[in-house]
Design a protein around this motif. Structure first.
Motif, PDB file in Angstrom:
ATOM      1  N   VAL A 278       0.874  -1.175   0.000  1.00 22.14           N
ATOM      2  CA  VAL A 278       0.000   0.000   0.000  1.00 22.14           C
ATOM      3  C   VAL A 278       0.913   1.227   0.000  1.00 22.14           C
ATOM      4  O   VAL A 278       1.293   1.736   1.050  1.00 22.14           O
ATOM      5  CB  VAL A 278      -0.942   0.035   1.223  1.00 22.14           C
ATOM      6  CG1 VAL A 278      -2.007   1.126   1.040  1.00 22.14           C
ATOM      7  CG2 VAL A 278      -1.628  -1.312   1.431  1.00 22.14           C
ATOM      8  N   PRO A 279       1.306   1.703  -1.191  1.00 20.48           N
ATOM      9  CA  PRO A 279       2.236   2.840  -1.255  1.00 20.48           C
ATOM     10  C   PRO A 279       1.574   4.160  -0.886  1.00 20.48           C
ATOM     11  O   PRO A 279       0.358   4.322  -1.005  1.00 20.48           O
ATOM     12  CB  PRO A 279       2.685   2.833  -2.718  1.00 20.48           C
ATOM     13  CG  PRO A 279       1.560   2.173  -3.455  1.00 20.48           C
ATOM     14  CD  PRO A 279       0.991   1.158  -2.510  1.00 20.48           C
ATOM     15  N   HIS A 280       2.399   5.111  -0.449  1.00 20.97           N
ATOM     16  CA  HIS A 280       1.927   6.478  -0.220  1.00 20.97           C
ATOM     17  C   HIS A 280       1.654   7.148  -1.566  1.00 20.97           C
ATOM     18  O   HIS A 280       2.498   7.122  -2.466  1.00 20.97           O
ATOM     19  CB  HIS A 280       2.999   7.294   0.502  1.00 20.97           C
ATOM     20  CG  HIS A 280       3.108   6.997   1.958  1.00 20.97           C
ATOM     21  ND1 HIS A 280       3.033   7.975   2.929  1.00 20.97           N
ATOM     22  CD2 HIS A 280       3.279   5.833   2.625  1.00 20.97           C
ATOM     23  CE1 HIS A 280       3.164   7.433   4.121  1.00 20.97           C
ATOM     24  NE2 HIS A 280       3.323   6.128   3.968  1.00 20.97           N
ATOM     25  N   VAL A 353      -7.782  -2.368  -4.066  1.00 19.03           N
ATOM     26  CA  VAL A 353      -8.639  -1.554  -3.210  1.00 19.03           C
ATOM     27  C   VAL A 353      -8.120  -0.124  -3.264  1.00 19.03           C
ATOM     28  O   VAL A 353      -6.904   0.099  -3.245  1.00 19.03           O
ATOM     29  CB  VAL A 353      -8.629  -2.053  -1.748  1.00 19.03           C
ATOM     30  CG1 VAL A 353      -9.447  -1.131  -0.840  1.00 19.03           C
ATOM     31  CG2 VAL A 353      -9.156  -3.474  -1.655  1.00 19.03           C
ATOM     32  N   ALA A 354      -9.030   0.851  -3.318  1.00 19.69           N
ATOM     33  CA  ALA A 354      -8.653   2.263  -3.286  1.00 19.69           C
ATOM     34  C   ALA A 354      -9.160   2.886  -1.989  1.00 19.69           C
ATOM     35  O   ALA A 354     -10.366   2.935  -1.750  1.00 19.69           O
ATOM     36  CB  ALA A 354      -9.235   2.995  -4.488  1.00 19.69           C
ATOM     37  N   PHE A 355      -8.234   3.338  -1.148  1.00 19.59           N
ATOM     38  CA  PHE A 355      -8.577   4.035   0.086  1.00 19.59           C
ATOM     39  C   PHE A 355      -8.613   5.540  -0.192  1.00 19.59           C
ATOM     40  O   PHE A 355      -8.064   6.009  -1.188  1.00 19.59           O
ATOM     41  CB  PHE A 355      -7.537   3.752   1.166  1.00 19.59           C
ATOM     42  CG  PHE A 355      -7.462   2.316   1.604  1.00 19.59           C
ATOM     43  CD1 PHE A 355      -8.354   1.801   2.533  1.00 19.59           C
ATOM     44  CD2 PHE A 355      -6.479   1.477   1.085  1.00 19.59           C
ATOM     45  CE1 PHE A 355      -8.271   0.479   2.940  1.00 19.59           C
ATOM     46  CE2 PHE A 355      -6.385   0.154   1.494  1.00 19.59           C
ATOM     47  CZ  PHE A 355      -7.289  -0.346   2.421  1.00 19.59           C
ATOM     48  N   PRO A 356      -9.209   6.335   0.699  1.00 21.06           N
ATOM     49  CA  PRO A 356      -9.194   7.796   0.521  1.00 21.06           C
ATOM     50  C   PRO A 356      -7.777   8.349   0.465  1.00 21.06           C
ATOM     51  O   PRO A 356      -6.828   7.742   0.973  1.00 21.06           O
ATOM     52  CB  PRO A 356      -9.940   8.303   1.767  1.00 21.06           C
ATOM     53  CG  PRO A 356     -10.834   7.170   2.160  1.00 21.06           C
ATOM     54  CD  PRO A 356     -10.041   5.929   1.846  1.00 21.06           C
ATOM     55  N   GLY A 357      -7.627   9.514  -0.125  1.00 20.76           N
ATOM     56  CA  GLY A 357      -6.323  10.127  -0.300  1.00 20.76           C
ATOM     57  C   GLY A 357      -5.713  10.632   0.986  1.00 20.76           C
ATOM     58  O   GLY A 357      -6.423  11.040   1.911  1.00 20.76           O
ATOM     59  N   HIS A 358      -4.384  10.577   1.050  1.00 20.08           N
ATOM     60  CA  HIS A 358      -3.573  11.186   2.113  1.00 20.08           C
ATOM     61  C   HIS A 358      -3.749  10.546   3.486  1.00 20.08           C
ATOM     62  O   HIS A 358      -3.443  11.178   4.492  1.00 20.08           O
ATOM     63  CB  HIS A 358      -3.854  12.693   2.187  1.00 20.08           C
ATOM     64  CG  HIS A 358      -3.819  13.381   0.863  1.00 20.08           C
ATOM     65  ND1 HIS A 358      -2.696  13.422   0.069  1.00 20.08           N
ATOM     66  CD2 HIS A 358      -4.797  14.027   0.162  1.00 20.08           C
ATOM     67  CE1 HIS A 358      -2.971  14.077  -1.050  1.00 20.08           C
ATOM     68  NE2 HIS A 358      -4.236  14.440  -1.024  1.00 20.08           N
ATOM     69  N   TRP A 359      -4.186   9.318   3.550  1.00 19.31           N
ATOM     70  CA  TRP A 359      -4.295   8.643   4.841  1.00 19.31           C
ATOM     71  C   TRP A 359      -2.929   8.176   5.348  1.00 19.31           C
ATOM     72  O   TRP A 359      -2.776   7.881   6.502  1.00 19.31           O
ATOM     73  CB  TRP A 359      -5.243   7.451   4.733  1.00 19.31           C
ATOM     74  CG  TRP A 359      -6.682   7.803   4.894  1.00 19.31           C
ATOM     75  CD1 TRP A 359      -7.272   9.024   4.772  1.00 19.31           C
ATOM     76  CD2 TRP A 359      -7.745   6.888   5.212  1.00 19.31           C
ATOM     77  NE1 TRP A 359      -8.622   8.934   4.982  1.00 19.31           N
ATOM     78  CE2 TRP A 359      -8.944   7.640   5.257  1.00 19.31           C
ATOM     79  CE3 TRP A 359      -7.790   5.513   5.446  1.00 19.31           C
ATOM     80  CZ2 TRP A 359     -10.180   7.051   5.542  1.00 19.31           C
ATOM     81  CZ3 TRP A 359      -9.027   4.932   5.724  1.00 19.31           C
ATOM     82  CH2 TRP A 359     -10.201   5.694   5.780  1.00 19.31           C
ATOM     83  N   ALA A 360      -1.953   8.046   4.456  1.00 16.71           N
ATOM     84  CA  ALA A 360      -0.571   7.688   4.815  1.00 16.71           C
ATOM     85  C   ALA A 360      -0.441   6.263   5.360  1.00 16.71           C
ATOM     86  O   ALA A 360      -0.254   6.051   6.556  1.00 16.71           O
ATOM     87  CB  ALA A 360       0.016   8.679   5.807  1.00 16.71           C
ATOM     88  N   PRO A 361      -0.499   5.254   4.481  1.00 18.88           N
ATOM     89  CA  PRO A 361      -0.339   3.856   4.925  1.00 18.88           C
ATOM     90  C   PRO A 361       1.105   3.573   5.336  1.00 18.88           C
ATOM     91  O   PRO A 361       2.026   3.791   4.559  1.00 18.88           O
ATOM     92  CB  PRO A 361      -0.728   3.052   3.681  1.00 18.88           C
ATOM     93  CG  PRO A 361      -0.433   3.971   2.528  1.00 18.88           C
ATOM     94  CD  PRO A 361      -0.725   5.349   3.031  1.00 18.88           C
ATOM     95  N   ASN A 362       1.284   3.067   6.555  1.00 13.45           N
ATOM     96  CA  ASN A 362       2.645   2.816   7.035  1.00 13.45           C
ATOM     97  C   ASN A 362       2.923   1.360   7.386  1.00 13.45           C
ATOM     98  O   ASN A 362       4.079   0.988   7.561  1.00 13.45           O
ATOM     99  CB  ASN A 362       2.944   3.683   8.263  1.00 13.45           C
ATOM    100  CG  ASN A 362       3.630   4.979   7.900  1.00 13.45           C
ATOM    101  OD1 ASN A 362       3.514   5.455   6.782  1.00 13.45           O
ATOM    102  ND2 ASN A 362       4.339   5.569   8.846  1.00 13.45           N
ATOM    103  N   GLY A 386      -1.995   8.823   9.205  1.00 11.62           N
ATOM    104  CA  GLY A 386      -2.763  10.057   9.258  1.00 11.62           C
ATOM    105  C   GLY A 386      -2.233  11.151   8.357  1.00 11.62           C
ATOM    106  O   GLY A 386      -1.049  11.224   8.048  1.00 11.62           O
ATOM    107  N   SER A 387      -3.152  12.009   7.915  1.00  6.73           N
ATOM    108  CA  SER A 387      -2.832  13.027   6.911  1.00  6.73           C
ATOM    109  C   SER A 387      -2.318  14.316   7.522  1.00  6.73           C
ATOM    110  O   SER A 387      -2.444  14.565   8.718  1.00  6.73           O
ATOM    111  CB  SER A 387      -4.078  13.334   6.079  1.00  6.73           C
ATOM    112  OG  SER A 387      -5.072  13.943   6.892  1.00  6.73           O
ATOM    113  N   ALA A 396      -7.491  13.184   8.148  1.00 11.36           N
ATOM    114  CA  ALA A 396      -8.112  11.859   8.223  1.00 11.36           C
ATOM    115  C   ALA A 396      -7.041  10.784   8.216  1.00 11.36           C
ATOM    116  O   ALA A 396      -5.848  11.053   8.068  1.00 11.36           O
ATOM    117  CB  ALA A 396      -9.091  11.663   7.058  1.00 11.36           C
ATOM    118  N   GLY A 397      -7.485   9.541   8.339  1.00 14.51           N
ATOM    119  CA  GLY A 397      -6.573   8.425   8.526  1.00 14.51           C
ATOM    120  C   GLY A 397      -6.512   8.132  10.013  1.00 14.51           C
ATOM    121  O   GLY A 397      -7.542   8.006  10.668  1.00 14.51           O
TER     122      GLY A 397
END
Length: 465
Positions: A278-280, A353-362, A386-387, A396-397
């Protein structure tokens, strides 16, 4: 919390890496179980010699916190504070088959008047299985992000190298000096965190993030065009495949396994043996290209993408991005896009899967246990840090999401499993968030561990039914 002297090495069992969960309603008191994975099943991570897992235990022994220690969970789940105050740069973690948890620490030079903290590895043990680690010890001085177990070796991914420690089963401290497996990795000027995962073939897969937002001539500058071709792709913004056991390797001698992945800090091998990430996603649509994007679009775009990482796959960055409103890969404005053009992006790999933008998956981990209800088995948890850039919308995130899987494919929509880490309403400044989830891991007994970076807290999530 009692500190174990560096010379003492008691017997113990092991557990593996991170898995996350989603929350809607908070649980109160306890019940528990333990954890098993580090980005996939033990065999998929090359940890077969440690495959003797912790037997399932009653969740009743775990002393869950009244408010789960700071976040919400679905009904039937609760969490204990497994460890606390590990430092603001506690990063990824791995759980050994005996339940010991190893956390990579990036270290810090001190911020906001806080004292400097060394990097290295923090080892945690919950000897009485009450959901709280009574013993903690540290080793190593080099800071890092990624961490994984393979056989009797603990791998740590630092900014410019990957090292490994010999860690006999049951030990909390390594024997001997670390061995350098990969050296000379690029890490300036940004996206320096590396993450490792092991395939069923025993190969080591390594994320090397991009140094920029969109490979512009002038990074993040209004109207600056993209470099074409983007020279960063030669050594960054992709995943490389290495020999897991050969010392002294360099990136030049490795295989670029996949490209066009801006910064895949979250990678894991699934139960099917496939690599996932899940890239940024990128930033600055409205700020740099106001003629094509308004503030609302910029807050939501692009998607954070869950992808299956295929050999030779091109996922589009920096030329393309996934538009979560159109469910399509479209051309980036730095390369002539206007928010609608597809052009050279027509053949790029699409997300599962597409998550909302800028949630920052780590961080991410597949759930390989059986203690949770059936819907979670084989699915994947993703920890979102988190964004910082969703204005004028709220940040968000700051959560852990869950995606059900069946036969190697998502079998339903994602849901937020654990939530409200940042507080009831996330602050405009992400650094003021109460907690920021970073990694997830499943334990040998089927529990779930979640870590965060604000204070260095680790939680253990159990199903009480």
């Amino acid at each position: 919390m009692r500190t174990l002297p560096a010379t003492r090495r008691p017997g113990a069992r092991r557990v593996v890496l991170p898995v996350a969960s989603f929350a809607l309603a908070a649980c109160a008191s306890g019940s528990s179980s333990d954890t098993v994975a580090a980005g996939g099943p033990a065999a998929a991570n090359g940890s077969s010699s440690r495959a003797a897992s912790l037997p399932a235990r009653s969740a009743a022994r775990v002393a869950c916190a009244p408010d789960n220690g700071g976040f919400t969970l679905p009904a039937g789940f609760c969490a204990s504070i497994f460890a606390d105050s590990l430092g603001a740069n506690a990063r990824q973690m791995v759980v050994a088959p005996n339940g010991d948890v190893f956390v990579a620490s990036a270290g810090s030079g001190g911020r906001g008047g806080a004292p400097a903290q060394p990097g290295g590895v923090v080892a945690l043990r919950d000897a009485d299985r009450d959901g709280k680690a009574e013993v903690t010890t540290r080793f190593g001085q080099a800071g890092g992000n990624g961490i994984a177990l393979r056989g009797d070796w603990l791998y740590v991914a630092m900014d410019s190298a990957v090292i490994r420690y010999r860690l006999p089963a049951g030990a909390m401290q390594p024997t001997g000096a670390p061995e350098t497996i990969i050296t000379g990795l690029p890490f300036q000027p940004g996206h320096r965190n590396k993450t490792v995962a092991f395939g069923r073939d025993g190969a080591l897969y390594l994320n090397v993030g991009s140094p920029s937002n969109a490979c512009q001539v002038a990074d993040r500058q209004k109207g600056s065009p993209g470099k074409d071709p983007c020279p960063e792709l030669d050594t960054r913004a992709g995943i490389w495949r290495f020999d897991a056991d050969k010392p002294g390797q360099t990136q030049a001698g490795a295989e670029r396994f996949a490209t066009g992945l801006r910064n895949s800090v979250a990678i894991a091998v699934g139960p099917d043996g496939q690599l996932y990430a899940v890239p940024h996603g990128r930033d600055n649509f409205f700020q740099n290209w106001p003629e094509h994007y308004d503030e609302e679009e910029s807050a939501e775009q692009p998607s954070e993408e869950l992808v299956r990482v295929e050999r030779g796959g091109d996922y589009g960055w920096p030329y393309c991005y996934h538009d979560n409103a159109k469910n399509a890969k479209v051309l980036a404005p730095e390369y002539g896009g206007d928010g609608t053009k597809v052009d050279r992006c027509a053949g790029k790999k699409m997300p599962l899967v597409a998550f909302p933008g800028h949630w920052a998956p780590n961080g991410m981990a597949f759930y390989t246990g059986t203690a949770f209800p059936a819907k979670y088995r084989g699915g994947v948890f993703v920890a979102f840090h988190g964004s910082w850039n969703r204005a004028p919308r709220p940040q968000a995130g700051f959560n852990v999401a869950f995606v059900p899987f069946a036969n190697g494919q998502p079998s339903g929509r994602y849901e937020v499993f654990a939530d409200k880490f940042a507080g009831e309403t996330p602050p405009a400044d992400r650094n003021l968030a109460r907690f920021r989830p970073t990694a997830v891991a499943t334990g040998a007994d089927g529990s779930l561990y979640i870590s965060e970076t604000q204070k260095g807290r680790v939680w253990k999530v159990v199903w009480k039914g």
